[in-house]
Design a protein around this motif. Structure first.
Motif, PDB file in Angstrom:
ATOM      1  N   GLU A 196       1.386  -1.540  -0.224  1.00  0.00           N
ATOM      2  CA  GLU A 196       0.010   0.093  -0.035  1.00  0.00           C
ATOM      3  C   GLU A 196       0.599   1.138   0.115  1.00  0.00           C
ATOM      4  N   ASP A 197       2.226   1.027  -0.093  1.00  0.00           N
ATOM      5  CA  ASP A 197       3.058   2.471  -0.048  1.00  0.00           C
ATOM      6  C   ASP A 197       2.486   2.756   1.346  1.00  0.00           C
ATOM      7  N   ALA A 198       2.096   2.120   2.541  1.00  0.00           N
ATOM      8  CA  ALA A 198       2.118   3.972   3.513  1.00  0.00           C
ATOM      9  C   ALA A 198       1.893   2.373   4.672  1.00  0.00           C
ATOM     10  N   TRP A 199       1.907   3.468   5.677  1.00  0.00           N
ATOM     11  CA  TRP A 199       2.246   3.258   7.253  1.00  0.00           C
ATOM     12  C   TRP A 199       1.019   2.852   7.900  1.00  0.00           C
ATOM     13  N   GLY A 200       0.557   1.791   8.742  1.00  0.00           N
ATOM     14  CA  GLY A 200      -0.327   1.505   9.453  1.00  0.00           C
ATOM     15  C   GLY A 200       0.154   1.237  10.906  1.00  0.00           C
ATOM     16  N   PHE A 201      -0.711   1.005  11.781  1.00  0.00           N
ATOM     17  CA  PHE A 201      -0.705   0.329  12.939  1.00  0.00           C
ATOM     18  C   PHE A 201      -0.577  -0.921  13.354  1.00  0.00           C
ATOM     19  N   VAL A 202      -0.190  -2.243  14.180  1.00  0.00           N
ATOM     20  CA  VAL A 202      -0.104  -3.736  13.953  1.00  0.00           C
ATOM     21  C   VAL A 202       0.068  -3.762  15.488  1.00  0.00           C
ATOM     22  N   ALA A 203      -1.418  -4.663  15.792  1.00  0.00           N
ATOM     23  CA  ALA A 203      -0.848  -5.136  17.978  1.00  0.00           C
ATOM     24  C   ALA A 203       0.014  -5.628  17.499  1.00  0.00           C
TER      25      ALA A 203
END
Length: 278
Positions: A196-203
């Motif tokens: 996705e060429d993007a940042w996200g958050f993972v548990a």
């Protein structure tokens, strides 16, 4: 020559490194690597070689002692405007340093002195004490879980994008037996999604799993059917899908009793109610 070999860079890179930080700290390559001078100052104390160099907040995405390398993300202090996921414009690089690969922890935030190209860490980084900066990469979360196949997301209301939602991997869902619409809390870490060429958050860890209670996720709503100008139908604050309207032949201003279930509205980024039977 020792300094040049220590950084394995070109003469141009070495020149830019010295001009960027000033010549004083660069006494010897080994002293620089350890961050101390050999000679004491006028007061008899040993000064830190890196004290006068600017520090940058870095996030350790991964660390591999076996490979002697770690992946870092540099987040410049001047770029901090508000809480939220890191932006794509921040710098990501791989540092080849066997010592730091052993000493630094993955998913931790540090203050460090970086070389201009961001591929060398000078001295020993310190754990970042600024909670506002740290929360950009590592944060606590609490919210309701929406299952999507064998994985899911903890949906966090507010905002206009999904970058704040916390991905819960399939492995964690299976290990903890997390049911749809459960309440979760724990610690999430920033993760770069290549596709996705993007940042996200993972548990990173889930500390509490509270299965959904029927009264919290289902309810009976009775009232008059109201059809909006856009064609959406509601009974009270409960959305009645077009399919259900057609199956039952419901019309505007009819009385109806529906069984509603809690669901996540992706457009409005909030939890609301949708009729599943009437």
């Amino acid at each position: 020559r020792p300094l040049f070999s220590a950084f394995s860079g070109s003469p141009e890179e070495l020149e830019s490194l010295v001009s960027w930080s000033g010549p004083e700290p660069f006494v010897m390559a080994e002293d620089l690597r350890h961050g101390t001078w050999e000679a004491p100052d006028e007061e008899g104390e040993t000064p830190e070689a890196l004290d006068d160099l600017p520090r940058t907040t870095i996030y350790v995405e991964w660390a591999s002692p076996r490979r002697g390398a770690l992946g870092i993300t540099a987040y410049r202090r001047s770029a901090v405007r508000e809480f939220g996921a890191p932006q794509v414009s921040i710098e990501r690089s791989v540092v080849h340093d066997a010592r730091l690969a052993r000493e630094l922890r993955a998913h931790e935030v540090y203050d460090a002195v970086l070389s201009p190209d961001g591929r060398s860490v000078l001295g020993t980084p310190e754990v970042c004490g600024d909670e506002a900066l740290r929360s950009v990469f590592v944060r606590r979360f609490e919210g309701r879980f929406e299952r999507v196949g064998d994985y899911g997301f903890v949906r966090l209301p507010g905002g206009t994008a999904s970058t704040g939602d916390v991905l819960v991997p399939a492995r964690t869902v299976a290990e903890l037996g997390i049911a749809d619409l459960s309440m979760l809390s724990g610690v999430a870490v920033a993760s770069y999604r290549e596709d996705e060429d993007a940042w996200g958050f993972v548990a990173d860890s889930v500390e509490r799993v509270e299965p959904p209670r029927p009264d919290d996720v289902e309810r009976r709503v009775t009232g008059t059917v109201r059809v909006s100008r856009g064609g959406s139908a509601f009974v009270g604050d409960c959305l009645v899908p077009e399919r259900l309207m057609g199956e039952l032949g419901l019309r505007n201003r009819q009385e109806a009793s529906v069984r509603a279930r809690l669901r996540w509205d992706r457009r409005r980024r909030t939890w609301d109610w949708i009729a599943v039977s009437a």
